[in-house]
Design an enzyme around this catalytic site. Sequence first.
Site, PDB file in Angstrom:
ATOM      1  N   HIS A 196       0.874  -1.175   0.000  1.00 19.08           N
ATOM      2  CA  HIS A 196       0.000   0.000   0.000  1.00 19.08           C
ATOM      3  C   HIS A 196       0.914   1.228   0.000  1.00 19.08           C
ATOM      4  O   HIS A 196       2.017   1.177   0.538  1.00 19.08           O
ATOM      5  CB  HIS A 196      -0.833  -0.054   1.284  1.00 19.08           C
ATOM      6  CG  HIS A 196      -1.911   0.970   1.396  1.00 19.08           C
ATOM      7  ND1 HIS A 196      -1.667   2.273   1.754  1.00 19.08           N
ATOM      8  CD2 HIS A 196      -3.244   0.876   1.211  1.00 19.08           C
ATOM      9  CE1 HIS A 196      -2.814   2.939   1.791  1.00 19.08           C
ATOM     10  NE2 HIS A 196      -3.790   2.111   1.469  1.00 19.08           N
TER      11      HIS A 196
ATOM     12  N   ASP B  28       2.916  -4.736   8.122  1.00 15.50           N
ATOM     13  CA  ASP B  28       1.699  -3.964   7.923  1.00 15.50           C
ATOM     14  C   ASP B  28       0.554  -4.974   7.988  1.00 15.50           C
ATOM     15  O   ASP B  28       0.309  -5.711   7.029  1.00 15.50           O
ATOM     16  CB  ASP B  28       1.762  -3.256   6.572  1.00 15.50           C
ATOM     17  CG  ASP B  28       0.449  -2.591   6.208  1.00 15.50           C
ATOM     18  OD1 ASP B  28      -0.549  -2.784   6.922  1.00 15.50           O
ATOM     19  OD2 ASP B  28       0.429  -1.875   5.188  1.00 15.50           O
TER      20      ASP B  28
ATOM     21  N   CYS C 149      -4.760   2.295  -3.727  1.00 17.34           N
ATOM     22  CA  CYS C 149      -3.547   2.850  -3.123  1.00 17.34           C
ATOM     23  C   CYS C 149      -2.346   1.938  -3.302  1.00 17.34           C
ATOM     24  O   CYS C 149      -1.493   1.825  -2.413  1.00 17.34           O
ATOM     25  CB  CYS C 149      -3.739   3.158  -1.639  1.00 17.34           C
ATOM     26  SG  CYS C 149      -4.972   4.412  -1.335  1.00 17.34           S
TER      27      CYS C 149
ATOM     28  N   GLN D 128      -4.560  -5.552   6.799  1.00 12.52           N
ATOM     29  CA  GLN D 128      -5.540  -6.460   6.182  1.00 12.52           C
ATOM     30  C   GLN D 128      -5.470  -7.875   6.746  1.00 12.52           C
ATOM     31  O   GLN D 128      -6.060  -8.796   6.177  1.00 12.52           O
ATOM     32  CB  GLN D 128      -5.340  -6.504   4.653  1.00 12.52           C
ATOM     33  CG  GLN D 128      -5.517  -5.170   3.965  1.00 12.52           C
ATOM     34  CD  GLN D 128      -6.930  -4.603   4.071  1.00 12.52           C
ATOM     35  OE1 GLN D 128      -7.874  -5.286   4.501  1.00 12.52           O
ATOM     36  NE2 GLN D 128      -7.083  -3.349   3.696  1.00 12.52           N
TER      37      GLN D 128
ATOM     38  N   LYS E 178     -10.597  -0.787  10.432  1.00 14.70           N
ATOM     39  CA  LYS E 178     -10.703  -2.020   9.634  1.00 14.70           C
ATOM     40  C   LYS E 178     -10.977  -3.234  10.523  1.00 14.70           C
ATOM     41  O   LYS E 178     -11.124  -4.347  10.037  1.00 14.70           O
ATOM     42  CB  LYS E 178      -9.422  -2.232   8.827  1.00 14.70           C
ATOM     43  CG  LYS E 178      -9.201  -1.161   7.748  1.00 14.70           C
ATOM     44  CD  LYS E 178      -7.908  -1.404   6.994  1.00 14.70           C
ATOM     45  CE  LYS E 178      -7.406  -0.175   6.271  1.00 14.70           C
ATOM     46  NZ  LYS E 178      -8.021   0.030   4.967  1.00 14.70           N
TER      47      LYS E 178
HETATM   48  N1  PMP Z   1      -1.776  -0.817   4.564  1.00 16.43           N
HETATM   49  C1  PMP Z   1      -2.708  -1.606   4.044  1.00 16.43           C
HETATM   50  C2  PMP Z   1      -2.332  -3.003   3.617  1.00 16.43           C
HETATM   51  C3  PMP Z   1      -4.016  -1.134   3.909  1.00 16.43           C
HETATM   52  O1  PMP Z   1      -4.944  -1.933   3.386  1.00 16.43           O
HETATM   53  C4  PMP Z   1      -4.336   0.167   4.343  1.00 16.43           C
HETATM   54  C5  PMP Z   1      -5.730   0.732   4.183  1.00 16.43           C
HETATM   55  N2  PMP Z   1      -6.325   0.472   2.940  1.00 16.43           N
HETATM   56  C6  PMP Z   1      -3.323   0.946   4.884  1.00 16.43           C
HETATM   57  C7  PMP Z   1      -2.062   0.419   4.994  1.00 16.43           C
HETATM   58  C8  PMP Z   1      -3.565   2.334   5.371  1.00 16.43           C
HETATM   59  O2  PMP Z   1      -4.458   2.313   6.435  1.00 16.43           O
HETATM   60  P1  PMP Z   1      -5.067   3.673   7.001  1.00 16.43           P
HETATM   61  O3  PMP Z   1      -5.570   4.426   5.805  1.00 16.43           O
HETATM   62  O4  PMP Z   1      -6.160   3.221   7.892  1.00 16.43           O
HETATM   63  O5  PMP Z   1      -3.986   4.384   7.707  1.00 16.43           O
END
Ligand code: PMP
Length: 407
Positions: free
Chosen positions: A124, A201, A365, A204, A227
């Site tokens: 991401h 990270d 993203c 997910q 999430k």
């Molecule tokens: N890493 C991953 C794998 C994600 O899926 C996400 C959110 N889509 C993020 C980071 C960023 O999370 P946040 O926008 O809640 O900070």
Amino acid sequence: APALDIDKIRQDFPLLQEKVYGKPIVYLDNSATTQKPQVVLDTLERYYKHYNSNVHRGVHHLSQVASEEYEAARDIVAGFINAREREEVIFTKGTTDSINLVANVFGRGVIKAGDEVIVSAMEHHSNIVPWQIMCEDRGAVLKVIPMDEHGDLIMEEYTKLLSDKVKIVSVAYISNSLGTVNPVREIIAQAHAHNIPVLLDAAQAIQHMPLDVQELDADFIAFSGHKVYGPTGIGILYGKREWLDKLPPYQGGGDMIKTVTFAKTTYNVLPFKYEAGTPDISGAIALGAAVKYIQETGLENIHAYEEQLMNYAVEQLSKIAGLRFIGNPKHRSGAISFLVANIHPYDLGELLDKQGVAIRTGHHCAEPVMDFFCIPGTVRASFAMYTTKEDIDRLVVAINKAVSMLQ
Ligand code: PMP
């Protein structure tokens, strides 16, 4: 058989009772954010109605209650991820904030010109850009573990990247754009063999499978409250004490200090060292409630149920003419990405929306992932503990209808 009472679970989520364009909502955008159970909403309301007050400051009753609840939420999260010590759990704004924190303090505390940082090809943006900013600042170099055409990391290439120059590895447990479950135990073991720390990270992963930080032995873990059925604006950074104690502070301000003079400031102990300023008190307490809700349902049960859903989704989606999965649908968790014939994902997404089906379209993203597959984006359906086979059936019907309108 899954030990989940899905009907009861769905009753706990007020938003699932809503309609979109007059149709019952099919919410398949859970990787972006999950809906909230009533207990989380009640917890937020109870805080503001009955004990709204600042934490760690007041001698008065309300402040004591707020501080106790805030710290109790930390204990709940520490138990949830099996942290060795509660002080290793830092409240942040979310995954992005957690990764920026580590990139910043690691950059200032450890990284020198010529050092290397490893991320993967399926990150991401929030696990790419903070490292790029830090590397640019320090004259360090960002290295990328490549992936193959199935959306799997090429582990032999990872092995080759590891050297004394590498100071940290930061990878996603599960890809948000492809759903790939990465071999994180192997990634961590190889890094540790070179004394390199690893940040996972887990944005997910944490909501889909049991995660034990001691068993995984990751040095840092980041995830977002929103999430995992909690509110937005709150998240977690887990860090091993040995790292958090020796790394420099991140933001300066109230709560993170021991003493301040204009000549010299000394810093507070963990976890407060990394929690400058008034935190998201209600968010942290409500995240605690969300985690409790997950624990009562059981992540093992959720995982088993969602695996069945994923298999069912793959089976049903495969029947759609012209549909191709992006990434290997065989070992995916939480999310599944696909395209149908040459239909632009955005066009498909709009027609699904009109039928009450909420999915995500676009690059998720993760622009480098889309560039790798030479596609503008994907359609992504993502699951939660309240997702049903009927949701997937309605998705399939909606796709077929959209395709017949577009072709
Ligand atoms: N890493 C991953 C794998 C994600 O899926 C996400 C959110 N889509 C993020 C980071 C960023 O999370 P946040 O926008 O809640 O900070």
